[in-house]
Each structure stands twice: as C-alpha cells, then as structure tokens.
Design a protein around this motif. Structure first.
Motif, mmCIF file in Angstrom:
data_model
loop_
_atom_site.group_PDB
_atom_site.id
_atom_site.type_symbol
_atom_site.label_atom_id
_atom_site.label_comp_id
_atom_site.label_asym_id
_atom_site.label_seq_id
_atom_site.Cartn_x
_atom_site.Cartn_y
_atom_site.Cartn_z
ATOM 1 N N HIS A 27 0.861 -1.177 0.000
ATOM 2 C CA HIS A 27 0.000 0.000 0.000
ATOM 3 C C HIS A 27 0.903 1.233 0.000
ATOM 4 N N GLY A 28 0.589 2.196 -0.801
ATOM 5 C CA GLY A 28 1.436 3.376 -0.940
ATOM 6 C C GLY A 28 2.275 3.327 -2.204
ATOM 7 N N HIS A 72 1.037 3.034 -5.230
ATOM 8 C CA HIS A 72 0.072 3.277 -6.309
ATOM 9 C C HIS A 72 0.765 3.819 -7.561
ATOM 10 N N THR A 128 1.228 -3.675 4.557
ATOM 11 C CA THR A 128 -0.116 -3.804 4.005
ATOM 12 C C THR A 128 -0.009 -3.861 2.485
ATOM 13 N N LEU A 188 -1.023 -3.524 -1.524
ATOM 14 C CA LEU A 188 -1.816 -2.674 -2.400
ATOM 15 C C LEU A 188 -2.902 -3.566 -2.987
ATOM 16 N N PHE A 226 -7.869 1.395 -6.675
ATOM 17 C CA PHE A 226 -7.020 0.935 -5.586
ATOM 18 C C PHE A 226 -7.812 1.071 -4.289
ATOM 19 N N ARG A 237 -7.729 0.060 0.212
ATOM 20 C CA ARG A 237 -6.905 -0.260 1.383
ATOM 21 C C ARG A 237 -7.528 -1.433 2.113
ATOM 22 N N GLU A 261 -8.478 -3.416 5.202
ATOM 23 C CA GLU A 261 -8.712 -3.061 6.601
ATOM 24 C C GLU A 261 -8.847 -4.325 7.437
#
Length: 177
Positions: free
Chosen positions: A89-90, A92, A162, A164, A171, A173, A175
C-alpha cells in the motif's frame, strides 16, 4: 443477483457484455503486482499485473497471465526467469507507472534491490515491495486472449506491511476485520 451472458452476436452488445463482465470480476479484490524479467539483450521489462495466484506448494509454483496483444509477450515467452513483485500500500504510483504501455523506460528512477544479486540478475526486484518471488519459467499456455505463465519459485522474500489492493476498478486499502 443478475446473470450476464458473455456470448452475444452484435459488437456493441459484446462491448456492453465485456464491460459488465469486467464489473462483475471487479467484485473480487486482488493484490497488485509488477511482473519483471530481462529481455534477451538484458534490458529490464515489467508490467502491472493483478492476475497472480499461488498454484502449488509441492513443487512451489505460481501463475499469472498476460494479454496476447501485449508488446511484452515476446520478452516473457523467451525469458528463463521472471519475478513477481507484490506491491505494498502506498506504491500506487509504481502500479500506474508499470501499467502505462506508452512509457518508454518504466524503470527510470525506480529503486531496485541490490542485496539479492543472483536473483536480481535474473529479473529486476523492486525495493519496497511487500514480497517478491523469482521464478524459473515452466509453462506458457496460450488460452483465450491471454497467455498463462506458470513458474517454479526459486527464491522469495517478504516483509511486514499492508498490500496494495485493487477492487471495483480502483485501488483500495485492506482493513482489519
């Protein structure tokens, strides 16, 4: 729940059916990966893929697919190895960068692993990825409008974080439940 037929005689209807099928498939969230290899001249090749899956633990196999119209198909068919870089994640922007077929050098400015020199010599490994797998190519099976690549995992590594995720055309997230 609405069932959607995928075989339609008219082109416009096929386009609508394909869009509906894509929306239906988008209900299933997937991880986002960048698959990499080296062309016969040593040039790095990579693209964003969400069709990655584990296939077998014994022997350790995984799979992914590539559109038969992709300009990268020849490089992956001729490569002895490929790598799956599972994006965190991050990342993108990396996903979008490697998804852009018009970008001449997708690797420009991308930080690569240098520690795993043997693995990185076979296929580029993206620094910051949540995990990576280097695979020896085993099978390339043309089926439908894609080629299914199966690889034997020869090296892998993971870090905490986490992933992507891609869901419903965007995209997302992940949880905690």
């Amino acid at each position: 729940m609405t069932a959607v037929a995928t075989q339609q005689p008219a082109t416009a209807v096929i386009d609508d059916a394909a869009r509906q099928l894509r929306r239906t498939l988008g209900c299933y969230p997937t991880g986002v990966t960048v698959v990499t290899t080296r062309a016969p001249d040593g040039r790095p090749v990579g693209l964003t893929v969400n069709s990655f899956a584990s296939l077998s633990l014994e022997p350790p196999l995984l799979l992914w697919s590539l559109a038969n119209r992709s300009p990268n198909l020849r490089a992956f068919r001729s490569a002895s190895h490929f790598a799956i870089n599972v994006l965190a994640h991050g990342q993108h922007e990396l996903a979008m960068r490697f998804a852009n077929p018009a970008l001449p050098d997708k690797f420009e400015g991308v930080a690569l692993h240098e520690e795993a020199k043997e693995a990185a010599a076979l296929a580029p490994l993206i620094r910051g990825s949540l995990a990576w797998f280097v695979c020896a190519g085993r099978d390339a099976i043309e089926t439908g409008d894609h080629t299914l690549f199966i690889g034997r995992i020869v090296q892998h590594a993971a870090q905490q974080g986490t992933p992507l995720v891609f869901h419903a055309g965007a995209f997302a997230r992940l949880e905690e439940a």
